[in-house]
Enzyme design. Structure first.
Site, PDB file in Angstrom:
ATOM      1  N   HIS A   1     -24.786  56.716 -40.182  1.00 45.80           N
ATOM      2  CA  HIS A   1     -24.824  58.176 -40.302  1.00 45.80           C
ATOM      3  C   HIS A   1     -25.467  58.785 -39.055  1.00 45.80           C
ATOM      4  O   HIS A   1     -25.870  58.054 -38.144  1.00 45.80           O
ATOM      5  CB  HIS A   1     -25.583  58.553 -41.572  1.00 45.80           C
ATOM      6  CG  HIS A   1     -24.932  57.982 -42.805  1.00 45.80           C
ATOM      7  ND1 HIS A   1     -25.337  56.804 -43.385  1.00 45.80           N
ATOM      8  CD2 HIS A   1     -23.884  58.419 -43.528  1.00 45.80           C
ATOM      9  CE1 HIS A   1     -24.565  56.538 -44.436  1.00 45.80           C
ATOM     10  NE2 HIS A   1     -23.666  57.500 -44.538  1.00 45.80           N
TER      11      HIS A   1
ATOM     12  N   SER B   1     -19.234  59.952 -46.668  1.00 42.64           N
ATOM     13  CA  SER B   1     -20.562  60.477 -46.338  1.00 42.64           C
ATOM     14  C   SER B   1     -20.658  60.969 -44.886  1.00 42.64           C
ATOM     15  O   SER B   1     -21.492  61.819 -44.572  1.00 42.64           O
ATOM     16  CB  SER B   1     -21.632  59.413 -46.589  1.00 42.64           C
ATOM     17  OG  SER B   1     -21.335  58.249 -45.856  1.00 42.64           O
TER      18      SER B   1
ATOM     19  N   ASP C   1     -30.393  52.558 -40.447  1.00 35.00           N
ATOM     20  CA  ASP C   1     -29.090  53.158 -40.699  1.00 35.00           C
ATOM     21  C   ASP C   1     -28.466  53.528 -39.353  1.00 35.00           C
ATOM     22  O   ASP C   1     -28.888  54.489 -38.701  1.00 35.00           O
ATOM     23  CB  ASP C   1     -29.265  54.406 -41.582  1.00 35.00           C
ATOM     24  CG  ASP C   1     -27.964  55.181 -41.785  1.00 35.00           C
ATOM     25  OD1 ASP C   1     -26.938  54.821 -41.172  1.00 35.00           O
ATOM     26  OD2 ASP C   1     -27.972  56.158 -42.562  1.00 35.00           O
TER      27      ASP C   1
END
Ligand SMILES: *[C@@H]1O[C@H](CO)[C@@H](O)[C@H](O)[C@H]1NC(C)=O
Ligand SMILES: *[C@@H]1O[C@H](CO)[C@@H](O)[C@H](O)[C@H]1NC(C)=O
Ligand SMILES: *[C@@H]1O[C@H](CO)[C@@H](O)[C@H](O)[C@H]1NC(C)=O
Ligand SMILES: *[C@@H]1O[C@H](CO)[C@@H](O)[C@H](O)[C@H]1NC(C)=O
Ligand SMILES: *[C@@H]1O[C@H](CO)[C@@H](O)[C@H](O)[C@H]1NC(C)=O
Ligand SMILES: *[C@@H]1O[C@H](CO)[C@@H](O)[C@H](O)[C@H]1NC(C)=O
Length: 444
Positions: free
Chosen positions: A426, A182, A423
């Site tokens: 990312h 990702s 998060d």
């Protein structure tokens, strides 16, 4: 202790000796345990090997039996300890001349972040129709937009200025493919956002989400693609949507499933890292017919996978027509105590880069970096390294934290304490991955 002993002068040498032995032992003990933690993060001792069996990776050319393709339903019948089998890959003398970047003396990966709201960001979040809801931080409520305004400035030279027309000219008639997890998908979305604005809406298209997702620009006869292959080798986690499984099962000696999709790309950008950091991995070798798996720690398994991948690169990408890039580990910012001692947070609420040259957090595993370096250096000029780790380490402010779409429903407990669901892995866009792409542009 010292005080009591030094009063009895006659015992002093013995006391010193005992103390020294104690200190030496405890240092040695501490070093061993630290070493074990670093080298075997999963506390799986590896059996000492007397004879090592080498396995040749499965390339189309020399495979005799095509092994069953792994999917997410594969199970291990039995799991044994790692047998010690290794990957045999042959150095094939590069047919290449010197790449231009090896002539360059300046290290563009060493530098600092400079606040520059004139030349950054390179695009607006809301102007990119291909933006992901996981990365669109402004749209999801982030109001401090400082993270968009930092430019990477190498110490002894300048990065080539991003020029979208020039980039398209480089891509004319070509397939640029990102392959990985990702983080790599984020870099692909960044690239699409950087490139799409100059293509009229009816001259570009995006295929539906699949293992291979393709952005196409008609007038340049070019594509910018993303292939989901988080572990590079074939695995049970290769479904682009349903890959949250309890155990990871890989074919350590095969990239066949993925290489059949990536082999015709002209420019390949690979990454892999975080998926190897989630505990032990199960190995299902290609010649195994009874479903017997072997268990190995993440670092060991990643090394096998990197070598199988390297074997493909060395034998199939060894020409001037193909470019292969490898993006090093993307850092995480899960513990703010690492840059702010005594603090018990994470990347949540961080608004500025770390201003501490050479800062390195625990999320970027050094033994993994050394292993990656070993494999890549054997590939020589066949692969170009995008060493984004250090420059991204500084960017504790660049993660979505709570400003993204979360797929799972958040509990009231979580919502009352945003830190718990931030998060910090990312990256917001526009942001840090744009710079990774500027570096790619620099070396193309
Ligand atoms: C060994 O590690 C412990 C904690 O893990 C620490 O308290 C102790 O001071 C260390 N000893 C030496 C000699 O480094
Ligand atoms: C850029 O930043 C400076 C200093 O913070 C500020 O004064 C200026 O208004 C900003 N310009 C833009 C276009 O955001
Ligand atoms: C982003 O949007 C602002 C305001 O709408 C505009 O002034 C600016 O030029 C845009 N930036 C880019 C890179 O398109
Ligand atoms: C961008 O690249 C194109 C094509 O190479 C060139 O004609 C143009 O002058 C460049 N633009 C800038 C701002 O450098
Ligand atoms: C697991 O064992 C059973 C019984 O021995 C066998 O039928 C089956 O094919 C094995 N599974 C795999 C994946 O080989
Ligand atoms: C990347 O750069 C770091 C220093 O920032 C270095 O320690 C590491 O070995 C480099 N990795 C590779 C694969 O070249």
């Amino acid at each position: 202790m010292m005080q009591r002993w030094s009063r009895k002068k006659s015992h002093f040498p013995l006391a010193v000796f005992v103390l020294l032995v104690f200190i030496t032992c405890s240092i040695l003990y501490n070093e061993t345990s630290i070493k074990q933690i670093h080298e075997h993060p999963d506390h799986l001792p590896r059996k000492p090997q007397t004879t090592v069996t080498y396995i040749e990776p499965n390339l189309v050319t020399h495979s005799t039996r095509v092994p069953e393709v792994l999917d997410r339903f594969v199970r291990c019948n039995v799991t044994k300890d790692y047998s010690g089998k290794k990957i045999q890959w042959v150095d094939r003398k590069p047919k290449l001349g010197q790449r231009s970047e090896s002539l360059e003396s300046c290290d563009v990966f060493s530098g600092k972040w400079v606040f520059d709201n004139k030349s950054c960001p390179l695009y607006n979040e809301s102007d990119c129709p291909y933006m992901s809801d996981q990365l669109a931080c402004h749209k999801h409520g982030r109001s401090d937009l400082g993270y968009q305004y930092w430019r990477w400035q190498p110490h002894n030279c300048n990065l080539k200025r991003w020029n979208v027309t020039e980039m398209w000219e480089k891509l004319r008639g070509k397939r640029l493919m990102f392959v990985g997890d990702s983080l790599n998908r984020g870099q692909w979305i960044s690239m699409v956002c950087l490139l799409q604005s100059v293509i009229p809406a009816d001259k570009r298209s995006m295929s539906p989400n699949a293992p291979l997702t393709i952005f196409r620009a008609e007038e340049y006869d070019a594509t910018v693609e993303f292939l989901w292959a988080p572990l590079l080798v074939d695995s049970n986690s290769d479904d682009p949507v349903n890959h949250r499984l309890n155990e990871r099962i890989i074919r350590p000696d095969s990239v066949l499933k993925h290489s059949s999709k990536w082999e015709h790309a002209d420019i390949l950008v690979f990454n892999t890292y975080l998926w190897w950091r989630q505990g032990p991995v199960k190995l299902l070798w290609s010649n195994e017919e009874n479903g017997v798996c072997e268990e190995l720690d993440g670092l060991g398994a990643m090394e096998l996978a990197m070598e199988s991948w390297a074997d493909w690169v060395a034998s199939k990408a060894n020409s001037l027509e193909k470019r292969v890039f490898f993006v090093t580990m993307s850092p995480t910012h899960l513990w703010s105590r690492e840059w702010k001692p005594g603090n018990e947070g994470n990347c949540y609420n961080e608004k500025f880069p770390i201003d501490w040259e050479g800062y390195w957090g625990s999320g970027s595993d050094l033994p993994t970096m050394r292993m990656v370096e070993r494999v890549l250096s054997r590939l020589g000029s066949t692969v170009s390294v995008l060493n984004i780790t250090q420059l991204s380490e500084y960017r504790k402010d660049g993660h979505p934290s709570i400003y993204r779409k979360f797929w799972e429903t958040l509990s009231p407990d979580q919502l009352s304490n945003p830190m718990t669901y931030s998060d910090c892995i990312h990256w917001c866009l526009p942001g840090v991955p744009d710079v990774w792409n500027e570096l790619l542009f620099h070396f193309l």
